[in-house]
Design an enzyme around this catalytic site. Sequence first.
Site, PDB file in Angstrom:
ATOM      1  N   HIS A  78       0.907  -1.515   0.028  1.00 23.26           N
ATOM      2  CA  HIS A  78      -0.070   0.179  -0.308  1.00 23.26           C
ATOM      3  C   HIS A  78       0.802   1.505   0.123  1.00 23.26           C
ATOM      4  O   HIS A  78       2.206   1.423   0.070  1.00 23.26           O
ATOM      5  CB  HIS A  78      -0.929   0.121   1.774  1.00 23.26           C
ATOM      6  CG  HIS A  78      -2.084  -1.172   1.666  1.00 23.26           C
ATOM      7  ND1 HIS A  78      -3.018  -1.191   2.279  1.00 23.26           N
ATOM      8  CD2 HIS A  78      -2.321  -1.701  -0.418  1.00 23.26           C
ATOM      9  CE1 HIS A  78      -3.762  -2.545   1.339  1.00 23.26           C
ATOM     10  NE2 HIS A  78      -3.437  -2.535   0.476  1.00 23.26           N
ATOM     11  N   GLU A  80       0.422   3.666   2.340  1.00 18.90           N
ATOM     12  CA  GLU A  80       1.411   4.667   2.571  1.00 18.90           C
ATOM     13  C   GLU A  80       3.216   3.999   3.964  1.00 18.90           C
ATOM     14  O   GLU A  80       3.434   4.531   4.204  1.00 18.90           O
ATOM     15  CB  GLU A  80      -0.144   4.620   4.658  1.00 18.90           C
ATOM     16  CG  GLU A  80      -0.763   4.626   4.049  1.00 18.90           C
ATOM     17  CD  GLU A  80      -2.287   3.603   3.178  1.00 18.90           C
ATOM     18  OE1 GLU A  80      -1.185   3.486   1.890  1.00 18.90           O
ATOM     19  OE2 GLU A  80      -3.315   3.316   3.719  1.00 18.90           O
ATOM     20  N   CYS A 104      -5.395   1.276   5.793  1.00 17.22           N
ATOM     21  CA  CYS A 104      -5.775  -0.199   5.653  1.00 17.22           C
ATOM     22  C   CYS A 104      -5.149  -0.114   7.764  1.00 17.22           C
ATOM     23  O   CYS A 104      -4.584  -0.167   8.386  1.00 17.22           O
ATOM     24  CB  CYS A 104      -5.839  -1.282   5.074  1.00 17.22           C
ATOM     25  SG  CYS A 104      -3.884  -1.763   5.258  1.00 17.22           S
TER      26      CYS A 104
HETATM   27 ZN   LIG Z   1      -2.917  -0.059   4.058  1.00 17.67          ZN
END
Ligand SMILES: [Zn+2]
Length: 160
Positions: A78, A80, A104
Amino acid sequence: MKREDYISWDEYFMGVAKLSGMRSKDPHTQVGSCIVSQDNKILSMGYNGFPSGCSDEEFPWERDGEDELSTKYPYVTHSELNAILNYRGGSLEGAKLYVSLFPCNECAKAIIQAGIKTVIYDSDKYSSSASTKASKKMFNSAGVRYYQYTASGRVIKISI
Ligand SMILES: [Zn+2]
C-alpha cells in the site's frame, strides 16, 4: 503585491499524495501518500504497487481469482507503507501523513510504529469495514491524530 490564490499547505500535500497515486498500475484503486515533517517539508511519497523486482507483467492485478495467489492481495504494497519504506532519511517521529484513502489496519500498524503522529486522509469509503475500524481503534490508543481533509473544490490542471 504577492499572489493571493496560491495553494494552501493542505492542498499542496494532498495534491502531491494524489499525484503520487497516479503512478499506480492498479486498474481499480490508485492511492497515494505524502509524508511531511512538522515544519512542512516533504519527506517521502508512495503509491500502491508491487515490491521492487516483482513485475506488473508477472504479478496479477485481479481482485478475484481461483485462489488467493492469483489475486493482487498477497503482493501489493500500500501507498502508506511504501512511503514509510521509501524514506531514507532516518526517523519519521512526529511526521504527518497525507493519504487519499483512510489507511488499512496493516498500514496503521506501520504508521504507529514509524512514529507518525498525524494522518490527514481524503476518502473514508471503507469506514464500515473491520480493517478501518481496527485502524481507528489503534490510532486512538496510540495517540495518532487523524482528520479528514477538507476539500477546497479547487481543480488544478497541470501541463506536463
Ligand atoms: Zn494499507
